[in-house]
Motif scaffolding. Structure first.
Motif, mmCIF file in Angstrom:
data_model
loop_
_atom_site.group_PDB
_atom_site.id
_atom_site.type_symbol
_atom_site.label_atom_id
_atom_site.label_comp_id
_atom_site.label_asym_id
_atom_site.label_seq_id
_atom_site.Cartn_x
_atom_site.Cartn_y
_atom_site.Cartn_z
ATOM 1 N N UNK A 148 47.106 40.997 46.381
ATOM 2 C CA UNK A 148 46.960 39.820 45.511
ATOM 3 C C UNK A 148 45.990 38.807 46.120
ATOM 4 N N UNK A 163 31.849 49.852 53.465
ATOM 5 C CA UNK A 163 31.469 50.165 52.077
ATOM 6 C C UNK A 163 31.453 51.672 51.879
ATOM 7 N N UNK A 183 36.844 38.386 52.692
ATOM 8 C CA UNK A 183 35.454 38.558 52.289
ATOM 9 C C UNK A 183 35.351 39.880 51.557
ATOM 10 N N UNK A 229 32.665 42.348 49.773
ATOM 11 C CA UNK A 229 31.267 42.694 49.561
ATOM 12 C C UNK A 229 30.355 41.500 49.833
ATOM 13 N N UNK A 230 30.649 40.782 50.900
ATOM 14 C CA UNK A 230 29.808 39.673 51.296
ATOM 15 C C UNK A 230 30.111 38.348 50.613
ATOM 16 N N UNK A 231 31.182 38.294 49.813
ATOM 17 C CA UNK A 231 31.526 37.038 49.137
ATOM 18 C C UNK A 231 32.852 36.505 49.672
ATOM 19 N N UNK A 275 36.848 38.834 40.366
ATOM 20 C CA UNK A 275 36.873 39.583 39.108
ATOM 21 C C UNK A 275 35.518 40.197 38.778
ATOM 22 N N UNK A 287 37.212 33.146 41.869
ATOM 23 C CA UNK A 287 36.780 33.646 40.560
ATOM 24 C C UNK A 287 35.743 34.760 40.689
ATOM 25 N N UNK A 288 35.132 34.874 41.885
ATOM 26 C CA UNK A 288 34.135 35.942 42.049
ATOM 27 C C UNK A 288 34.793 37.312 42.160
ATOM 28 N N UNK A 304 42.393 40.168 45.645
ATOM 29 C CA UNK A 304 41.885 40.160 44.284
ATOM 30 C C UNK A 304 41.774 38.751 43.727
ATOM 31 N N UNK A 305 42.021 37.754 44.572
ATOM 32 C CA UNK A 305 41.888 36.375 44.125
ATOM 33 C C UNK A 305 43.058 35.885 43.293
ATOM 34 N N UNK A 352 33.519 41.388 41.145
ATOM 35 C CA UNK A 352 33.180 42.343 42.193
ATOM 36 C C UNK A 352 34.057 43.582 42.168
#
Lengths: 322, 273
Positions: free
Chosen positions: A55, A36, A69, A71-73, A83, A80-81, A58-59, A85
């Motif tokens: 790509x 980070x 992963x 930022x921990x997601x 967008x 969909x997360x 960025x989902x 983050x």
């Protein structure tokens, strides 16, 4: 951040008059960890798999296997997360081309969930920060390439995401605009710990702004280190560039001997040599007959480009030096 | 003897391990209505830059067709059909044809990535664009209808029905246009499909239905613009059948809902390749 990522484009069946395209492994077991607050670069020639990797981050694309992963997601499970983050600056601006700079930035801010007042306030701040307030009322397509790029960069800044994914953000920009971009990035990193993932072709920029860089080729990470660390890998070598007036005097034996290790492009020869060899080569071409044919020569410590070539990337057609 | 409770040790362990990897809070997401409004507003502003010449083309085309048809048609129900068909043709030109081209192009060159990497409900993007394109048709449709009424001596009394015809046939045709544009594998194909849809609306909507062969009448029934045309044509009569008008508009609305749902699904599919 990325583990064992694999994305294979299936082989396409050939149509009439067109040969079949073989299967392409665009991400071939890529593993990258970005800290980070880091400015991390992806460097590599066209077709190395940089865009495919971005790509997937960025989902926009699902990997065939592996995990992403951010930022921990888990982005593979919850694309969909992404967008919420990160902010992504792609290479295309067609979605915004017919809007004015001001409306493009404001709309993007609204679509990142800001209310109308906040969107307008951030729009004004960002345009001011980048020094493009004077362009606010002009449609993007009427701007020059560098100005348009800067306006698109402004859309990536609104909404304050903790991760910025920037695909060649400074293409076509003049030095003033470049400075505005890196100034804005540095401020966000200092104030909020923003992480930046940068896709670039520009080796000089990569050397100056990046904390770490991964060199990609054929869907694989062939090196990953700080720019300085990478350069140390070829620290024993010196780059010698010779420019001949007309043509190389190959009848001089010393010059003829150099030719075997030179990369020729027109009148220019580029050689990577050990320091003693370089000294001998310079002595040879600056004395006697060869000097008369010499137009210019330079000696330099290796750049990232040399590193890239030394790592066995596809030479010649690869990185463009700005 | 140690007096530190076990849980405290475990918790301390957990925190040390979890701290660097703790998930960052998710950023805000755009809600449906503000996102739709923002997309609509942005799309509408494009008209000033790029769409106005095309609107003139759409209107002139329809007015030209009515002038041509005046030599062929001699009043009565056929005149109603020509004026209504030409008016709805403006909607078909802009909402179906131009929107199909727009989405086809956006999908073709990666422009969709911009929207796809923003936390926006897909429906907001599709509905916002569709609503904007339907709005582009308003001036042209009104001008065409008024000029047509003048040319064929029809009453302007019930032209207020355009207030329902434009949004409803606009929804149906824009939904169809968006779906075609987003589903077409290549931008050229999206353009072609949009053009064909508009040609169909032209041929099947403007020409009086009574003179068509049977299979064309079936094709006409399948085209959503037909119901907008019929609804408008009915109101030119001396005693309009309002029940039938409502039914026609209901078909437009239903097609609109379905086609916009398909377009939203197509958008999702196109955005994540």
């Amino acid at each position: 951040m990325v583990r064992d990522l694999v994305k294979v484009y299936p082989a396409a069946r050939g149509r009439r008059g067109r040969p079949a395209t073989p299967e392409v492994r665009a991400s071939d077991g890529i593993g990258i960890e970005v800290g980070r607050g880091e400015i991390f670069g992806l460097l590599g020639p066209n077709g190395a798999g940089k865009s495919t990797l971005v790509r997937q981050l960025t989902g926009l694309m699902r990997p065939d296997s592996g995990s992403v992963e951010v930022l921990g997601h888990d982005i593979v499970r919850h694309p969909e997360r992404a967008a919420r983050l990160l902010a992504y600056l792609g290479q295309e601006s067609t979605a915004l081309d017919e809007l004015t700079v001001s409306l493009a930035v404001e709309t993007t801010a609204r679509l990142r969930g800001l209310d109308a007042a906040a969107a307008r306030a951030q729009r004004d701040d960002v345009l001011d920060e980048l020094g493009i307030t004077a362009l606010a009322g002009r449609p993007l397509r009427k701007l020059s390439g560098g100005q348009r790029r800067l306006a698109c960069f402004a859309t990536a800044l609104v909404g304050e995401r903790r991760l910025l994914v920037l695909d060649e953000p400074t293409t076509g920009m003049d030095p003033v605009a470049r400075r505005a971009v890196w100034g804005a990035v540095d401020r966000r990193r200092a104030e909020r710990g923003t992480t930046v993932l940068l896709v670039t072709h520009n080796v000089i920029e990569a050397e100056t702004v990046l904390d770490r860089v991964a060199v990609l080729d054929h869907g694989k990470v062939i090196a990953c280190d700080t720019p300085t660390g990478l350069k140390e890998k070829v620290a024993g070598e010196v780059r010698v560039e010779l420019v001949w007036r007309d043509r190389a005097p190959v009848d001089v034996p010393e010059v003829a001997a150099l030719r075997s290790s030179a990369v020729e492009s027109g009148r220019r020869w580029t050689l990577r040599l050990a320091p003693e060899e370089a000294r001998a080569a310079v002595a040879a071409v600056t004395g006697g007959v060869a000097f008369a044919a010499l137009d210019d020569f330079t000696l330099a410590t290796p750049s990232l480009e040399d590193v890239y070539l030394a790592l066995g990337g596809r030479g010649g057609d690869g990185l463009v030096k700005a | 003897m140690s007096a530190v409770p076990l849980e405290a040790v475990v918790r301390a362990e957990d925190e040390r391990v979890a701290a660097p990897d703790v998930a960052a809070p998710l950023g805000a997401r755009a809600r449906m209505v503000p996102a739709l409004t923002a997309v609509y507003r942005a799309q509408l502003s494009r008209a000033r830059v790029a769409r106005i010449p095309l609107l003139f083309v759409a209107t002139f085309q329809s007015v030209g067709i009515m002038i041509l048809m005046r030599g062929v048609v001699d009043g009565g129900s056929e005149a109603h059909a020509v004026v209504a068909g030409s008016s709805v043709l403006v909607v078909a030109f802009v909402a179906l044809n131009l929107l199909a081209q727009y989405f086809g192009q956006l999908r073709g060159d990666g422009g969709l990535d911009h929207y796809a990497t923003l936390p926006v409900p897909p429906a907001a993007v599709v509905l916002g664009a569709a609503a904007a394109y339907a709005s582009f048709t308003v001036p042209g449709t009104i001008v065409t209808a008024v000029v047509g009424c003048g040319l064929f001596g029809l009453p302007l009394t019930h032209l207020w029905v355009l207030a329902a015809v434009i949004p409803l046939s606009g929804a149906a045709l824009a939904g169809l246009g968006a779906a075609l544009g987003l589903l077409a594998p290549r931008p050229e194909l999206a353009t072609l499909l949009g053009q064909m849809g508009m040609s169909a609306a032209l041929l099947l909507g403007v020409l009086p239905a009574e003179r068509m062969p049977g299979f064309l009448q079936y094709a006409r029934d399948l085209l959503p613009s037909t119901y907008g045309v019929e609804a408008l044509a009915r109101t030119f009569g001396s005693d309009p059948d309002w029940g039938a008008v409502l039914l026609d508009l209901g078909v437009c609305a239903a097609v609109g809902v379905v086609s916009l749902a398909v377009a939203t699904w197509a958008y999702r599919r196109a955005a994540v390749r």
